[in-house]
Scaffold this active site. Structure first.
Site, PDB file in Angstrom:
ATOM      1  N   LYS A 176     -32.547  -9.933 -24.606  1.00  0.00           N
ATOM      2  CA  LYS A 176     -33.450 -11.033 -24.247  1.00  0.00           C
ATOM      3  C   LYS A 176     -32.599 -11.975 -23.391  1.00  0.00           C
ATOM      4  CE  LYS A 176     -35.368 -15.147 -24.504  1.00  0.00           C
ATOM      5  NZ  LYS A 176     -35.208 -15.664 -23.150  1.00  0.00           N
ATOM      6  N   GLU A 250     -21.623 -17.235 -30.270  1.00  0.00           N
ATOM      7  CA  GLU A 250     -20.714 -17.910 -29.333  1.00  0.00           C
ATOM      8  C   GLU A 250     -21.452 -19.142 -28.848  1.00  0.00           C
ATOM      9  OE1 GLU A 250     -17.753 -17.167 -28.996  1.00  0.00           O
ATOM     10  OE2 GLU A 250     -17.759 -15.153 -29.857  1.00  0.00           O
ATOM     11  N   CYS A 284     -18.889 -22.755 -21.191  1.00  0.00           N
ATOM     12  CA  CYS A 284     -18.634 -23.073 -22.596  1.00  0.00           C
ATOM     13  C   CYS A 284     -17.185 -23.491 -22.795  1.00  0.00           C
ATOM     14  CB  CYS A 284     -18.966 -21.886 -23.475  1.00  0.00           C
ATOM     15  SG  CYS A 284     -18.270 -20.381 -22.852  1.00  0.00           S
ATOM     16  N   GLU A 381     -21.457 -32.089 -26.608  1.00  0.00           N
ATOM     17  CA  GLU A 381     -21.405 -31.245 -25.420  1.00  0.00           C
ATOM     18  C   GLU A 381     -22.406 -31.749 -24.380  1.00  0.00           C
ATOM     19  OE1 GLU A 381     -23.025 -27.205 -25.477  1.00  0.00           O
ATOM     20  OE2 GLU A 381     -21.137 -26.516 -24.645  1.00  0.00           O
TER      21      GLU A 381
HETATM   22  P1  NDP Z   1     -29.740 -21.758 -25.074  1.00  0.00           P
HETATM   23  O1  NDP Z   1     -29.253 -21.805 -26.466  1.00  0.00           O
HETATM   24  O2  NDP Z   1     -30.778 -22.705 -24.657  1.00  0.00           O
HETATM   25  O3  NDP Z   1     -30.294 -20.316 -24.701  1.00  0.00           O
HETATM   26  C1  NDP Z   1     -29.551 -19.130 -24.926  1.00  0.00           C
HETATM   27  C2  NDP Z   1     -30.497 -17.977 -25.143  1.00  0.00           C
HETATM   28  O4  NDP Z   1     -31.209 -18.149 -26.375  1.00  0.00           O
HETATM   29  C3  NDP Z   1     -31.562 -17.852 -24.054  1.00  0.00           C
HETATM   30  O5  NDP Z   1     -31.820 -16.503 -23.802  1.00  0.00           O
HETATM   31  C4  NDP Z   1     -32.765 -18.527 -24.711  1.00  0.00           C
HETATM   32  O6  NDP Z   1     -34.005 -18.150 -24.161  1.00  0.00           O
HETATM   33  C5  NDP Z   1     -32.611 -18.038 -26.145  1.00  0.00           C
HETATM   34  N1  NDP Z   1     -33.335 -18.832 -27.139  1.00  0.00           N
HETATM   35  C6  NDP Z   1     -33.791 -20.107 -27.029  1.00  0.00           C
HETATM   36  N2  NDP Z   1     -34.405 -20.484 -28.184  1.00  0.00           N
HETATM   37  C7  NDP Z   1     -34.345 -19.427 -29.033  1.00  0.00           C
HETATM   38  C8  NDP Z   1     -34.793 -19.201 -30.375  1.00  0.00           C
HETATM   39  N3  NDP Z   1     -35.427 -20.139 -31.076  1.00  0.00           N
HETATM   40  N4  NDP Z   1     -34.554 -17.992 -30.941  1.00  0.00           N
HETATM   41  C9  NDP Z   1     -33.893 -17.034 -30.251  1.00  0.00           C
HETATM   42  N5  NDP Z   1     -33.455 -17.189 -28.972  1.00  0.00           N
HETATM   43  C10 NDP Z   1     -33.668 -18.383 -28.370  1.00  0.00           C
HETATM   44  O7  NDP Z   1     -28.425 -21.919 -24.178  1.00  0.00           O
HETATM   45  P2  NDP Z   1     -28.317 -21.980 -22.613  1.00  0.00           P
HETATM   46  O8  NDP Z   1     -28.856 -20.734 -21.993  1.00  0.00           O
HETATM   47  O9  NDP Z   1     -28.831 -23.276 -22.129  1.00  0.00           O
HETATM   48  O10 NDP Z   1     -26.722 -21.945 -22.417  1.00  0.00           O
HETATM   49  C11 NDP Z   1     -25.953 -23.078 -22.538  1.00  0.00           C
HETATM   50  C12 NDP Z   1     -25.257 -23.135 -23.892  1.00  0.00           C
HETATM   51  O11 NDP Z   1     -24.563 -21.917 -24.105  1.00  0.00           O
HETATM   52  C13 NDP Z   1     -24.202 -24.200 -23.981  1.00  0.00           C
HETATM   53  O12 NDP Z   1     -24.283 -24.855 -25.223  1.00  0.00           O
HETATM   54  C14 NDP Z   1     -22.894 -23.434 -23.879  1.00  0.00           C
HETATM   55  O13 NDP Z   1     -21.816 -24.060 -24.460  1.00  0.00           O
HETATM   56  C15 NDP Z   1     -23.247 -22.159 -24.536  1.00  0.00           C
HETATM   57  N6  NDP Z   1     -22.384 -21.081 -24.081  1.00  0.00           N
HETATM   58  C16 NDP Z   1     -21.425 -20.618 -24.941  1.00  0.00           C
HETATM   59  C17 NDP Z   1     -20.547 -19.634 -24.548  1.00  0.00           C
HETATM   60  C18 NDP Z   1     -19.539 -19.113 -25.509  1.00  0.00           C
HETATM   61  O14 NDP Z   1     -19.105 -17.989 -25.339  1.00  0.00           O
HETATM   62  N7  NDP Z   1     -19.134 -19.847 -26.523  1.00  0.00           N
HETATM   63  C19 NDP Z   1     -20.586 -19.060 -23.203  1.00  0.00           C
HETATM   64  C20 NDP Z   1     -21.654 -19.594 -22.393  1.00  0.00           C
HETATM   65  C21 NDP Z   1     -22.511 -20.576 -22.842  1.00  0.00           C
HETATM   66  P3  NDP Z   1     -34.748 -19.079 -23.079  1.00  0.00           P
HETATM   67  O15 NDP Z   1     -33.858 -19.120 -21.877  1.00  0.00           O
HETATM   68  O16 NDP Z   1     -36.022 -18.372 -22.844  1.00  0.00           O
HETATM   69  O17 NDP Z   1     -34.912 -20.430 -23.711  1.00  0.00           O
END
Ligand code: NDP
Length: 494
Positions: A176, A250, A284, A381
Site C-alpha cells: 500500500k 520505522e 526521517c 518532528e
Molecule cells: P504517514 O504515516 O502519513 O503515511 C505512511 C503510510 O501509511 C502511507 O502509505 C499512508 O497512506 C499510510 N497510512 C495512513 N494512515 C493509515 C492507517 N490508519 N492505517 C494504515 N496505513 C495508513 O507518513 P508520511 O507518508 O507522511 O511520511 C512521513 C513520515 O514518515 C514522517 O514522520 C517520517 O519521519 C516518517 N519516515 C520514517 C522513516 C524511517 O525509516 N524511520 C523513513 C521515512 C519517513 P496515505 O498516503 O494514503 O495516507
C-alpha cells in the site's frame, strides 16, 4: 494529451478498484499540473490482493532462494536502465531535487543487489546438542503474506528495502504505497513484473491509508506488516494489527548533530546544511537540531545563516535548484505553524521563516537560534526545512540535550577528539550515529532503524531485513534410535 488513469496490481493483472472511484496527484512544485488519476481502493480490493498473495505463496515458498534472487538481480538491472526516467518521475511527483531522486533509485538498486546475493545465503546456524547422536540447527522460513505500507519521501528506495527482503525470503507481498507517490509505486511494480515476479507474488493496492492500509494491517491472512511513516500512523497500525502478527515500525525522529569546539567547522557546516535542508528537511534522518559547543556557537551560527541564505529553492527538475518544495500543502502549513510556535516560545528566527511568492509548496530554509531543548520546535518532528541551534556547555551537556527527546533515529558528532568520538558512540541513544558526517545517508547493508519512539526494535535492510521477513526455525535430528529426553537424559555416563 488526456490524463493517464493508473491501475492497481492484483494477481498479475492491472485492474480498477471495485468502486471505480479515483483520486489525483499534482506536482508539488507546480500544483496546477495534475499528474494522473489513481484507483481509490477499498477493503474488498485489499481482500482480493491478499487472497492472490496467499494463493501464490505455496509455489513461491518452494522456489529455490537463488532463483528468487535472480529475479531481484534482474530487477536491479531494470532499475539501473530506468534510473533517469524514474528519478524525473519522482521529482515531479514528490519534489526532491534530481540528484536526490537519482540517489533514491540507486538505493533501490543496491538493496535489490544485496538481496539477490542473499538468495545464496539465508544462513541458519548449526550448533551442538546436549545429547549424544543428536544434531541441531536452524533454518530460515518465510512468514507468508506480508504487507508493506510505505511513505512518499523515499518512494522507490523504501519499497525496495522492504519488498526485496520479503521476496528473497520467500514471502508474497501486498504493498500500500503513499497516496502522494502512486506513480513511483506503479513503476516499481511494473519493473518487478518485468523482472519475472510471478503473478500474485507482488500486489499493490492504492487508496486512502485509513481504509486500504488499515484493512491490510488488520487482515487475518497477513503475517507481517512492515511500516514506515508517521508515529501516529504507526500507533494506529499497531492497534489494527493486534496480536500474533509481526509488525516492523520505522517512524519519525528528532535527529541531532553535535558540533564540538575542536570540530572542523567548514566540514560541520557542509554536514549540517545537508542534514537539515536536504530533501527539504523531509527525511526521517534529517537533523532538525544542531547542538553547538558554547565556544564556537556564535561563529558557527553566522556560518550557517550565511550559507542557508544562498540555498537555491525551486523546482527540483531545474539544474540550479538545491532545495525543492514540500510534498503537499498540509506539510507546508505544518512548517508555517511550527515557525509561529518557535517565535512564540522565544527562539530567535535568524534565517528564512517565510514562503517565496510563487506557485508551489516552497518554504525558505529556516534557522532558529537561542533555542532551548524543551521547546516544541526542539522536541516535535516538523518534517520540513527548519533547524534549531541549541548551545551546549560541554560534551556531557551536548549528549544530554541530544538524548532529551522521545525519538532516537539518527545522530552525528563533529569532533576530532577520539575520547569524545568513542563516548558519543557509547552514549547517544539513537539507532544510528555518524562521526564527522551528517545524520542522513544510510547504506543498505547495515541495519536501519531507530530506538525509543522512532521504532519498535525491528530494523530494516541488510541481515536485519532478512531477520524481519523470516522465521528462524530450530531443527533437531535425533539419530540415536532411542527416546532421548532433553534436560533429563543428559547424564554423560548414559
Ligand atoms: P504517514 O504515516 O502519513 O503515511 C505512511 C503510510 O501509511 C502511507 O502509505 C499512508 O497512506 C499510510 N497510512 C495512513 N494512515 C493509515 C492507517 N490508519 N492505517 C494504515 N496505513 C495508513 O507518513 P508520511 O507518508 O507522511 O511520511 C512521513 C513520515 O514518515 C514522517 O514522520 C517520517 O519521519 C516518517 N519516515 C520514517 C522513516 C524511517 O525509516 N524511520 C523513513 C521515512 C519517513 P496515505 O498516503 O494514503 O495516507
Amino acid at each position: 494529451m488526456g490524463l493517464t488513469t493508473y491501475k492497481m496490481l492484483i494477481n498479475g493483472k492491472w485492474v480498477s478498484g471495485s468502486t471505480g472511484e479515483t483520486f489525483s496527484r499534482v506536482n508539488p512544485a507546480n500544483p496546477r499540473e495534475v499528474l494522473g488519476k489513481f484507483q481509490k481502493g477499498n477493503k474488498e480490493d485489499v481482500d482480493r490482493a491478499v487472497d492472490a498473495a496467499q494463493d501464490a505463496f505455496e509455489n513461491w515458498r518452494l522456489t529455490p532462494p537463488p532463483a528468487r534472487g535472480k529475479i531481484l538481480l534482474k530487477f536491479s538491472y531494470l532499475l539501473e536502465q530506468e534510473k533517469e526516467k524514474l528519478a524525473r518521475t519522482m521529482t515531479a511527483e514528490m519534489g526532491k531535487v534530481l540528484k536526490e531522486t537519482r540517489g533514491d533509485v540507486q538505493e533501490a538498486i543496491d538493496a535489490a543487489e544485496y538481496m539477490a546475493g542473499e538468495g545464496r545465503r539465508l544462513f541458519g546456524r548449526t550448533t551442538t546438542s546436549e545429547l549424544r547422536n543428536k544434531f541441531a540447527m536452524t533454518v530460515r522460513e518465510p512468514l507468508g503474506v506480508v504487507a508493506a505500507i510505505t511513505p512518499w519521501n523515499f518512494p522507490i528506495a523504501i519499497p525496495a528495502w522492504k519488498i526485496t527482503a520479503a521476496l528473497v525470503c520467500g514471502n508474497t507481498v501486498v504493498m500500500k504505497p503513499s497516496s502522494d507517490t502512486p506513480i513511483c509505486a506503479t513503476r516499481f511494480m511494473e519493473l518487478l513484473e518485468m523482472a519475472g515476479a510471478p503473478k500474485g507474488v507482488v500486489n499493490m493496492v492504492t487508496g486512502p491509508g485509513g481504509t486500504v492500509g488499515s484493512r491490510l494491517a488488520s487482515h487475518k491472512k497477513v503475517r507481517a506488516v512492515s511500516f514506515t511513516g508517521h508515529r501516529d500512523t504507526g500507533a494506529e497500525i499497531m492497534k489494527s494489527a493486534g496480536v500474533g502478527k509481526r509488525v516492523g515500525m520505522e517512524m519519525g525522529s528528532k535527529n541531532v548533530t553535535i558540533v564540538m569546539d575542536d570540530a572542523d567547522l567548514k566540514l560541520a557546516l557542509d554536514g549540517v546544511i545537508w542534514g537539515a535542508f536536504g530533501t527539504t528537511g523531509q527525511r526521517c534522518t534529517a537533523s532538525s537540531r544542531v547542538v553547538v559547543h558554547k565556544k564556537v556557537r556564535q561563529k558557527f551560527e553566522r556560518m550557517l545563516v550565511e550559507r542557508s541564505k544562498k540555498i537555491a529553492v525551486g523546482d527540483g527538475l531545474e539544474k540550479k535548484t538545491e532545495m525543492g518544495p514540500l510534498v503537499n500543502e498540509a506539510a507546508r502549513e505544518k512548517v508555517k505553524s511550527y515557525v509561529e510556535i518557535g517565535k512564540k516560545e522565544g527562539a530567535r528566527l535568524v534565517s528564512g521563516g517565510s514562503a517565496p511568492k510563487r506557485d508551489g509548496w516552497f518554504y525558505r530554509p529556516t534557522i532558529f537560534t537561542d533555542a532551548e531543548s524543551d521547546m516544541r520546535i526542539c522536541q516535535e518532528e516538523i518534517f520540513g526545512p527548519v533547524l534549531s541551534v541549541i548551545e551546549a556547555k560541554d560534551f556531557e551537556d551536548a549528549v544530554d540535550i541530544s538524548n532529551g527527546v522521545d525519538y532516537g533515529l539518527s545522530s552525528s558528532i563533529y569532533t576530532n577528539r577520539v575520547q569524545d568520538t568513542m563516548r558519543a558512540i557509547r552514549d547517544l541513544q539513537f539507532g544510528i550515529t555518524y562521526i564527522n558526517s551528517p545524520t542522513i545517508g544510510a547504506e543498505v547493508h547495515l541495519p536501519f532503524g531507530g530506538s525509543k519512539s522512532s521504532g519498535n526494535g525491528w530494523k530494516e535492510v541488510g541481515w536485519t531485513g532478512v531477520q524481519f521477513f523470516s522465521e528462524e526455525k530450530s531443527v533437531f535430528v535425533d539419530y540415536s534410535g532411542k527416546l532421548q529426553k532433553a534436560q533429563i537424559d543428559t547424564d554423560e555416563k548414559g
